[in-house]
Design a protein around this motif. Structure first.
Motif, PDB file in Angstrom:
ATOM      1  N   GLY A   1       4.731 -25.299 -13.036  1.00 33.51           N
ATOM      2  CA  GLY A   1       4.640 -26.138 -11.607  1.00 33.51           C
ATOM      3  C   GLY A   1       5.218 -27.164 -11.584  1.00 33.51           C
ATOM      4  O   GLY A   1       5.780 -27.519 -10.500  1.00 33.51           O
ATOM      5  N   LYS A   2       5.490 -27.921 -12.863  1.00 33.15           N
ATOM      6  CA  LYS A   2       6.506 -29.049 -12.840  1.00 33.15           C
ATOM      7  C   LYS A   2       7.892 -28.774 -12.778  1.00 33.15           C
ATOM      8  O   LYS A   2       8.543 -29.738 -12.462  1.00 33.15           O
ATOM      9  N   ARG A   3       8.213 -27.279 -12.983  1.00 30.75           N
ATOM     10  CA  ARG A   3       9.621 -27.142 -13.210  1.00 30.75           C
ATOM     11  C   ARG A   3      10.264 -27.854 -14.296  1.00 30.75           C
ATOM     12  O   ARG A   3      11.460 -28.363 -14.164  1.00 30.75           O
ATOM     13  N   SER A   4       9.715 -27.883 -15.335  1.00 33.50           N
ATOM     14  CA  SER A   4      10.037 -28.746 -16.560  1.00 33.50           C
ATOM     15  C   SER A   4      10.400 -27.616 -17.832  1.00 33.50           C
ATOM     16  O   SER A   4       9.251 -27.311 -18.511  1.00 33.50           O
ATOM     17  N   ARG A   5      11.702 -27.405 -18.108  1.00 32.27           N
ATOM     18  CA  ARG A   5      12.231 -26.779 -19.339  1.00 32.27           C
ATOM     19  C   ARG A   5      11.616 -27.391 -20.506  1.00 32.27           C
ATOM     20  O   ARG A   5      11.152 -26.560 -21.413  1.00 32.27           O
ATOM     21  N   PRO A   6      11.767 -28.668 -20.653  1.00 28.72           N
ATOM     22  CA  PRO A   6      11.598 -29.282 -21.974  1.00 28.72           C
ATOM     23  C   PRO A   6       9.811 -29.234 -22.269  1.00 28.72           C
ATOM     24  O   PRO A   6       9.674 -29.000 -23.542  1.00 28.72           O
TER      25      PRO A   6
ATOM     26  N   PRO B   1      14.028 -14.557 -23.409  1.00 27.74           N
ATOM     27  CA  PRO B   1      15.063 -15.405 -22.819  1.00 27.74           C
ATOM     28  C   PRO B   1      15.352 -15.206 -21.338  1.00 27.74           C
ATOM     29  O   PRO B   1      15.692 -16.423 -20.924  1.00 27.74           O
ATOM     30  N   GLY B   2      15.068 -14.452 -20.602  1.00 23.39           N
ATOM     31  CA  GLY B   2      15.171 -14.524 -19.275  1.00 23.39           C
ATOM     32  C   GLY B   2      14.359 -15.535 -18.626  1.00 23.39           C
ATOM     33  O   GLY B   2      14.307 -16.205 -17.580  1.00 23.39           O
ATOM     34  N   LEU B   3      12.865 -15.437 -19.137  1.00 22.26           N
ATOM     35  CA  LEU B   3      11.935 -16.301 -18.654  1.00 22.26           C
ATOM     36  C   LEU B   3      12.298 -17.808 -18.947  1.00 22.26           C
ATOM     37  O   LEU B   3      12.250 -18.927 -17.869  1.00 22.26           O
ATOM     38  N   THR B   4      12.826 -18.100 -20.010  1.00 22.14           N
ATOM     39  CA  THR B   4      13.451 -19.404 -20.171  1.00 22.14           C
ATOM     40  C   THR B   4      14.586 -19.812 -19.352  1.00 22.14           C
ATOM     41  O   THR B   4      14.458 -21.100 -19.117  1.00 22.14           O
ATOM     42  N   ARG B   5      15.378 -18.981 -19.215  1.00 20.09           N
ATOM     43  CA  ARG B   5      16.456 -19.534 -18.166  1.00 20.09           C
ATOM     44  C   ARG B   5      15.982 -19.557 -16.882  1.00 20.09           C
ATOM     45  O   ARG B   5      16.757 -20.312 -16.159  1.00 20.09           O
ATOM     46  N   SER B   6      14.909 -19.072 -16.393  1.00 22.16           N
ATOM     47  CA  SER B   6      14.418 -19.069 -15.037  1.00 22.16           C
ATOM     48  C   SER B   6      13.865 -20.520 -14.717  1.00 22.16           C
ATOM     49  O   SER B   6      13.628 -20.810 -13.427  1.00 22.16           O
TER      50      SER B   6
END
Length: 427
Positions: free
Chosen positions: A285-290, A414-419
């Protein structure tokens, strides 16, 4: 974890109350009936899983109106589906017993249990939505209170119906149904307190937004995939139960006793998975990969440690616990011979349970669906190959099912993480 530890107590209470009567047929009947009820009810497990991810994402985006709307949609949808199931039980029950192996005495006990459980269907499915909503908001204490209340009521009702009134397996079913209706009332009150003063007025003010067409379309799109995923996984456990029934009443009863250990470990370890659902949903929701990577790392570490601890606990304490659950000497002996395989489930199954939480929080229904279908097909093939090994082969195949599921979901990670786009964290 505490909240999740109370969830399987419903099944454990049912098993202990009927198991202490020493009637292997009644215990096996509850086992078979539980398989049927789990298959039917958990077909709509998206009411819990879809609610968690979508509520968490609404919270992460700061959309309080959508948080309230998700609660109303979930309760309405759960109640309506439950009423439909209650009406259709006249067709569902005969169809279920036509598929699953049993015998005359076994089927009679199981039918009584299943019929009684359908009375709780509307409330039970609505409670799924309530629990999912609480978890999506990170309100695990509210979920704990709800589960503890439901279990206490269930235990008291079970003891009254089975030990006092002698109602057997049907009494167990009625006790659980009463507990589900009580939980719906209690949970609804807790939900209103979580929303705070003026919650009902705010919900009424939203009006038609509660049934917004686009929101409902997304809800059904995500949940349709999760529903297929759930059916595939339920097919795994129905196949497992049927494999035990094929071997006879005592092996089926023994497997049911051992599955209580699996249930406890799975639900407690799901506490980490549910934390992942909430944290992953908020991160997206935050669009935060970290935030996403941190949630994955921490829940993964704790899940691995807890899985090892549960494996050791089941192996060491299993014989004593089996003796507490059932008085039947044959069932005790059969369960004890298979205990080592049961002890491996929390260790081998931990990655699959964690990955479920990650993809549910991300609302990646298609990945969950495809992985579950592949894992179930591979499990059935494994079970067929292991049939010459008897009861041991049944458990080895079940262990393999968790491996297949973890590998299938891991391929999508991997695809989820990249998205997940890199962006500054928002408060």
């Amino acid at each position: 974890m505490l909240g999740q530890a109370t969830v399987p107590l419903v099944g454990i209470a049912d098993t202990v109350v009927i198991g202490r009567t020493g009637d292997a047929a009644a215990l096996a009947g509850v086992a078979l009936g539980t398989t049927i009820i789990n298959f039917v009810f958990w077909t709509f497990g998206f009411l819990r899983m879809g609610m968690t991810g979508m509520t968490a994402q609404a919270k992460g985006a700061g959309d309080e109106a959508e948080v309230r709307a998700m609660l109303v949609r979930g309760l309405l949808l759960g109640t309506l589906i439950g009423v439909l199931l209650f009406a259709l039980q006249i067709a569902i029950i005969p169809a279920a017993f036509a598929v699953l192996a049993g015998g005359e005495a076994l089927d009679a006990a199981a039918r009584g249990y299943v019929s009684a459980r359908f009375f709780g269907a509307p409330a039970g499915l609505a409670v799924y939505a309530l629990v999912g909503w609480f978890l999506g908001l990170g309100r695990t204490r509210a979920a704990l209170v709800l589960q503890v209340a439901m279990n206490c009521i269930n235990i008291v009702a079970d003891i009254a119906f089975v030990w006092h009134f002698g109602m057997g397996a049907a009494g167990v079913g009625y006790g659980t149904a009463i507990a589900e209706w009580s939980a719906l009332v209690i949970g609804s009150g807790i939900a209103l307190s979580v929303l705070g003063p003026g919650a009902l007025s705010a919900i009424r003010a939203q009006g038609r937004a509660l049934i917004d067409r686009e929101a409902l379309r997304r809800l059904f799109a995500v949940n349709a995939d999760i529903m297929i995923r759930t059916i595939a996984l339920l097919a795994t456990f129905a196949w497992f139960a049927n494999a035990g029934a094929r071997l006879g009443t005592v092996p089926l009863a023994a497997n049911h006793v051992l599955m209580q250990f699996v249930s406890v470990s799975a639900f407690v370890l799901d506490g980490f998975a549910f934390t992942a659902e909430s944290r992953i949903g908020i991160a997206i929701g935050k669009r935060s990969r970290p935030d996403f990577l941190r949630a994955f790392r921490l829940t993964g570490e704790f899940t691995a440690i807890a899985g090892l601890c549960f494996a050791l606990g089941i192996w060491l304490a299993g014989p004593s616990l089996i003796a507490v659950i059932t008085d039947n000497a044959q069932v005790r002996a059969a369960a004890g011979a298979l205990l080592v395989w049961t002890a491996l489930v929390p260790l081998i199954g931990a990655p699959a349970w964690l990955f479920d939480g990650i993809f549910i929080g991300a609302t990646r229904g298609r990945a969950l669906r495809n992985a579950a279908l592949a894992a179930t097909a591979l499990y059935i093939g494994t079970d067929l190959l292991m049939r010459p090994w008897g009861a041991t082969g049944v458990w080895i195949a079940l262990l393999a099912s968790y491996v297949w599921r973890a590998l299938a979901l891991g391929a999508y990670l991997p695809g989820l993480t990249r998205s997940i786009a890199e962006s500054p964290r928002r408060a």
